[in-house]
Write an enzyme that holds these catalytic residues in place. Structure first.
Site, short mmCIF file in Angstrom:
data_model
loop_
_atom_site.label_atom_id
_atom_site.label_comp_id
_atom_site.label_asym_id
_atom_site.label_seq_id
_atom_site.Cartn_x
_atom_site.Cartn_y
_atom_site.Cartn_z
N HIS A 53 0.78 -1.10 0.02
CA HIS A 53 -0.11 0.01 -0.03
C HIS A 53 0.79 1.20 0.11
CE1 HIS A 53 -3.65 -1.99 2.00
NE2 HIS A 53 -3.01 -3.04 1.03
N GLU A 55 1.13 3.80 1.74
CA GLU A 55 1.49 4.16 3.21
C GLU A 55 2.59 3.25 3.57
OE1 GLU A 55 -1.61 3.45 2.16
OE2 GLU A 55 -3.00 3.92 3.73
N CYS A 83 -6.13 1.75 5.84
CA CYS A 83 -6.54 0.34 6.45
C CYS A 83 -5.97 0.06 7.79
CB CYS A 83 -6.43 -0.54 5.31
SG CYS A 83 -4.62 -1.32 5.53
N CYS A 86 -2.14 -0.36 7.60
CA CYS A 86 -1.37 0.70 7.44
C CYS A 86 -1.68 1.47 8.91
CB CYS A 86 -1.82 1.48 6.33
SG CYS A 86 -1.42 0.54 4.65
#
Length: 155
Positions: A53, A55, A83, A86
């Protein structure tokens, strides 16, 4: 000291992710002095990595560049509510502030779903500011998924 938003960089990374066929989420991590430490967009498909992701990628890059697993004093800008994975990484990295654009009622982990930062087990809670460039972030996501539903993406 005046506030300077770096959300435009995150939006640029989200657009680049969409162009690669990735879900358009972008992130930028900024040091306390305003220096961009890392920027990235989602790369889960490209890297065959469910943890890639935006992040996670900026946290990994900044930690490696700084030679530290702690990013105290850093601010994270991301186009979508992080999420739970993260959000936990943001806490572990001791990121000072989180700015995000679009809310994610389905998979979010800060204001929705797991609400990672509200648990007593959460060792560090960043300052959280939501709705930063939310309309632009939401439009990128809606357009991306509308193209996939219409079958015009080739993905």
């Amino acid at each position: 000291m005046s506030f300077t938003s770096h959300m435009q960089i995150a939006l640029d990374e989200a657009r680049a992710a969409a162009a690669r066929g990735e879900v358009p989420v972008g992130a930028v991590l900024v040091g306390a002095d305003g220096t961009v430490l890392a920027r990235a967009g989602n790369r889960t498909r490209e890297l065959n990595d469910p943890t890639a992701h935006a992040e996670m990628l900026v946290i990994r890059a900044a930690a490696a560049a700084l030679g530290s697993e702690r990013l105290a004093g850093a601010d994270l800008y991301v186009t979508l509510e992080p999420c739970p994975m993260c959000a936990a990484a943001i806490s572990f990295a001791r990121i000072r502030r989180l700015y995000y654009g679009a809310a994610d009622p389905k998979s979010g982990g800060t204001a929705h779903g797991a609400r990672v930062f509200s648990h007593p087990q959460c060792h560090h809670v960043p300052e959280v500011y939501d709705g930063i460039a939310a309309a632009a972030s939401e439009a990128l996501l809606k357009d991306f998924f509308a193209l996939r539903r219409d079958g015009t993406s080739g993905a």
